[in-house]
Design a protein around this motif. Sequence first.
Motif, PDB file in Angstrom:
ATOM      1  N   LYS A  80      75.349 142.313 -36.976  1.00  0.00           N
ATOM      2  CA  LYS A  80      75.719 140.892 -37.016  1.00  0.00           C
ATOM      3  C   LYS A  80      74.675 140.049 -36.281  1.00  0.00           C
ATOM      4  CE  LYS A  80      79.636 140.025 -35.259  1.00  0.00           C
ATOM      5  NZ  LYS A  80      80.975 139.781 -34.710  1.00  0.00           N
ATOM      6  N   PHE A  81      74.312 140.489 -35.100  1.00  0.00           N
ATOM      7  CA  PHE A  81      73.365 139.756 -34.264  1.00  0.00           C
ATOM      8  C   PHE A  81      72.027 139.590 -34.967  1.00  0.00           C
ATOM      9  CE2 PHE A  81      70.350 139.584 -30.640  1.00  0.00           C
ATOM     10  CZ  PHE A  81      70.896 138.525 -29.951  1.00  0.00           C
ATOM     11  N   SER A  82      71.560 140.629 -35.624  1.00  0.00           N
ATOM     12  CA  SER A  82      70.244 140.581 -36.280  1.00  0.00           C
ATOM     13  C   SER A  82      70.217 139.636 -37.471  1.00  0.00           C
ATOM     14  CB  SER A  82      69.813 141.985 -36.723  1.00  0.00           C
ATOM     15  OG  SER A  82      70.580 142.428 -37.818  1.00  0.00           O
ATOM     16  N   GLU A  83      71.389 139.255 -37.959  1.00  0.00           N
ATOM     17  CA  GLU A  83      71.469 138.346 -39.100  1.00  0.00           C
ATOM     18  C   GLU A  83      71.354 136.880 -38.684  1.00  0.00           C
ATOM     19  OE1 GLU A  83      71.560 139.062 -42.353  1.00  0.00           O
ATOM     20  OE2 GLU A  83      71.434 141.201 -41.887  1.00  0.00           O
ATOM     21  N   TYR A  84      71.720 136.549 -37.440  1.00  0.00           N
ATOM     22  CA  TYR A  84      71.758 135.134 -37.087  1.00  0.00           C
ATOM     23  C   TYR A  84      70.929 134.749 -35.866  1.00  0.00           C
ATOM     24  CZ  TYR A  84      75.233 136.285 -33.479  1.00  0.00           C
ATOM     25  OH  TYR A  84      75.888 136.810 -32.398  1.00  0.00           O
ATOM     26  N   PHE A  85      70.399 135.720 -35.107  1.00  0.00           N
ATOM     27  CA  PHE A  85      69.697 135.348 -33.885  1.00  0.00           C
ATOM     28  C   PHE A  85      68.194 135.525 -34.053  1.00  0.00           C
ATOM     29  CE2 PHE A  85      68.977 134.737 -29.433  1.00  0.00           C
ATOM     30  CZ  PHE A  85      70.072 134.000 -29.016  1.00  0.00           C
ATOM     31  N   ASP A  86      67.443 134.536 -33.634  1.00  0.00           N
ATOM     32  CA  ASP A  86      65.988 134.569 -33.734  1.00  0.00           C
ATOM     33  C   ASP A  86      65.406 135.455 -32.631  1.00  0.00           C
ATOM     34  OD1 ASP A  86      63.365 133.267 -34.702  1.00  0.00           O
ATOM     35  OD2 ASP A  86      63.342 132.930 -32.526  1.00  0.00           O
ATOM     36  N   ALA A  87      64.510 136.353 -33.002  1.00  0.00           N
ATOM     37  CA  ALA A  87      63.936 137.310 -32.050  1.00  0.00           C
ATOM     38  C   ALA A  87      63.150 136.623 -30.936  1.00  0.00           C
ATOM     39  CB  ALA A  87      63.037 138.309 -32.790  1.00  0.00           C
ATOM     40  N   ASN A  88      62.364 135.629 -31.261  1.00  0.00           N
ATOM     41  CA  ASN A  88      61.586 134.939 -30.222  1.00  0.00           C
ATOM     42  C   ASN A  88      62.498 134.190 -29.250  1.00  0.00           C
ATOM     43  OD1 ASN A  88      58.946 135.731 -30.945  1.00  0.00           O
ATOM     44  ND2 ASN A  88      58.971 134.263 -32.616  1.00  0.00           N
ATOM     45  N   THR A  89      63.574 133.629 -29.766  1.00  0.00           N
ATOM     46  CA  THR A  89      64.541 132.953 -28.901  1.00  0.00           C
ATOM     47  C   THR A  89      65.180 133.961 -27.954  1.00  0.00           C
ATOM     48  OG1 THR A  89      64.970 131.286 -30.585  1.00  0.00           O
ATOM     49  CG2 THR A  89      66.640 131.552 -28.867  1.00  0.00           C
ATOM     50  N   TYR A  90      65.542 135.124 -28.470  1.00  0.00           N
ATOM     51  CA  TYR A  90      66.126 136.172 -27.627  1.00  0.00           C
ATOM     52  C   TYR A  90      65.159 136.547 -26.506  1.00  0.00           C
ATOM     53  CZ  TYR A  90      68.220 140.566 -26.168  1.00  0.00           C
ATOM     54  OH  TYR A  90      68.776 141.568 -25.422  1.00  0.00           O
ATOM     55  N   LEU A  91      63.896 136.726 -26.854  1.00  0.00           N
ATOM     56  CA  LEU A  91      62.894 137.093 -25.853  1.00  0.00           C
ATOM     57  C   LEU A  91      62.740 136.005 -24.794  1.00  0.00           C
ATOM     58  CD1 LEU A  91      60.212 138.681 -28.195  1.00  0.00           C
ATOM     59  CD2 LEU A  91      61.758 139.885 -26.637  1.00  0.00           C
TER      60      LEU A  91
END
Length: 192
Positions: A80-91
Amino acid sequence: EVARRAIVTDPDFHGGHFYEHGVVPKRGLRVARMIGHITYLSDDSMEEKFGRELRAAELGYSTQDIEFQIESYLRHQGDKFSEYFDANTYLLITRALDYFDPAAEHGGDLARAFEVARGIRFQVVSFTTDWRFSPARSREIVKALVDNRIEVSYAEIDAPHGHDAFLLEDPRYHALLKATFERIARDGGLRR
């Protein structure tokens, strides 16, 4: 750091320029979310929720199949998370958490960092099982405020849910927030 490495080593990450390549580092995001989920929830909370419950009646002795309920749950959350969250934002968010040090610009003196907060009231809340922002760190903030004669209220809530406790339905936490907001409204705002 492990969650961060999961994203930046994903072959689809492309040094953060994954959109230019028409991909998203979903594998890295999934792993990062699973790691985050495990570390932000307490052991007691995970035990209560899943224990060692198997998905099937018999052991499969597989290294590839999902055999435990916790595995299924973590993979579902990761997907679910990988569908809506931006990787750079997470970092960036995780790095901001890592960098948070209000005393850094004051030679490590937390009391000096709060000198400018005179006339402001503080409500500091911590949860006993939160390792990310532990009660010990919250008590350091309270001490720095008290050292500056700044009004502060402190509540340490005994909750088994780890860092994510503030996201959950805890009547004690909600009652504390409600009382704080009511006091602010009654007193005419945040400043005295």
